[in-house]
Design a protein around this motif. Structure first.
Motif, PDB file in Angstrom:
ATOM      1  N   VAL A  54      47.897  38.288  44.631  1.00 59.22           N
ATOM      2  CA  VAL A  54      48.204  38.776  43.184  1.00 59.22           C
ATOM      3  C   VAL A  54      49.585  38.523  42.902  1.00 59.22           C
ATOM      4  N   LEU A  55      50.010  37.805  42.070  1.00 63.39           N
ATOM      5  CA  LEU A  55      51.219  37.641  41.940  1.00 63.39           C
ATOM      6  C   LEU A  55      51.842  38.358  40.889  1.00 63.39           C
ATOM      7  N   VAL A  56      51.142  39.266  40.026  1.00 67.97           N
ATOM      8  CA  VAL A  56      51.561  40.243  39.088  1.00 67.97           C
ATOM      9  C   VAL A  56      51.308  41.500  39.338  1.00 67.97           C
ATOM     10  N   LYS A  57      51.742  42.631  38.626  1.00 66.93           N
ATOM     11  CA  LYS A  57      51.506  44.211  38.690  1.00 66.93           C
ATOM     12  C   LYS A  57      51.038  44.413  37.541  1.00 66.93           C
ATOM     13  N   ASN A  58      49.966  45.351  37.918  1.00 66.03           N
ATOM     14  CA  ASN A  58      49.091  45.958  36.655  1.00 66.03           C
ATOM     15  C   ASN A  58      50.069  46.592  35.557  1.00 66.03           C
ATOM     16  N   GLY A  59      49.914  46.126  34.223  1.00 65.76           N
ATOM     17  CA  GLY A  59      50.728  46.557  33.284  1.00 65.76           C
ATOM     18  C   GLY A  59      51.821  45.735  32.962  1.00 65.76           C
ATOM     19  N   GLN A  60      51.981  44.669  33.680  1.00 63.26           N
ATOM     20  CA  GLN A  60      53.224  43.536  33.557  1.00 63.26           C
ATOM     21  C   GLN A  60      53.067  42.847  32.516  1.00 63.26           C
ATOM     22  N   LEU A  61      54.149  42.460  31.462  1.00 64.61           N
ATOM     23  CA  LEU A  61      54.120  41.436  30.404  1.00 64.61           C
ATOM     24  C   LEU A  61      53.954  40.131  31.254  1.00 64.61           C
ATOM     25  N   VAL A  62      53.069  39.170  30.772  1.00 64.10           N
ATOM     26  CA  VAL A  62      52.946  37.817  31.269  1.00 64.10           C
ATOM     27  C   VAL A  62      53.375  36.848  30.274  1.00 64.10           C
ATOM     28  N   GLU A  63      53.711  35.488  30.598  1.00 60.52           N
ATOM     29  CA  GLU A  63      54.114  34.616  29.819  1.00 60.52           C
ATOM     30  C   GLU A  63      52.713  33.552  29.650  1.00 60.52           C
TER      31      GLU A  63
END
Length: 166
Positions: A146-155
């Motif tokens: 899993v490359l992103v954290k919960n609540g993180q803004l993604v592009e």
């Protein structure tokens, strides 16, 4: 102002084309999209830079050895990541928004490392403009990272998960 369906269509068209960057302006509104593939080319260029850095380090003998060791470690890590991801499928964000791993804050995440997923399995939610968009796995396989954290803004186009295809 473009409707969400028109924006999704633009995203799909840019994604399927060879265009790396797309900018659309109309009546004071502006949409800018950039593919993640452009970043990957920069990572590939990194090993070419290693040779001049080594030559510079050899010319500057007074530089502390500890600093040189740190540089070597940083250069090795991206190479290992590239090798590790060669056989993996990357699930990317289809839009700009906020990544949520679970349907609600107190619920268990949709998937975690080691989970088996099917092509139509929901792996996360990306919230964009108060709309919660369910993101599907796109491939049968096993979640490796899993490359992103919960609540993180993604592009748009940002990698979210790595999946080992079956």
């Amino acid at each position: 102002m473009l409707k969400i369906q028109e924006i999704r269509e633009l995203i799909r068209l840019v994604n399927e084309s060879n265009i790396v960057e797309f900018v659309y302006e109309h009546d004071g509104s502006k949409i800018k999209m950039k593919k993640a593939g452009a970043t990957e080319q920069v990572v590939v260029a990194t090993p070419k830079v290693d040779v001049p850095q080594t030559a510079v380090a050899q010319q500057q003998a007074p530089v502390a050895q500890a600093v040189e060791k740190v540089e070597v470690k940083e250069e090795v890590k991206p190479e290992k990541q590239v090798v590790a991801t060669e056989n993996l499928h990357t699930i990317t964000s289809p839009m700009v928004g906020t990544f949520y791993a679970a349907p609600s804050p107190d619920a268990a995440p949709y998937v975690k490392i080691g989970d088996k997923v099917k092509k139509d399995t929901i792996v996360c939610i990306v919230e964009a403009m108060k709309l919660f968009n369910e993101i599907e796995a796109e491939v049968d396989g096993e979640i490796v990272e899993v490359l992103v954290k919960n609540g993180q803004l993604v592009e748009y186009g940002q990698p979210l998960f790595l999946v080992k295809p079956e």
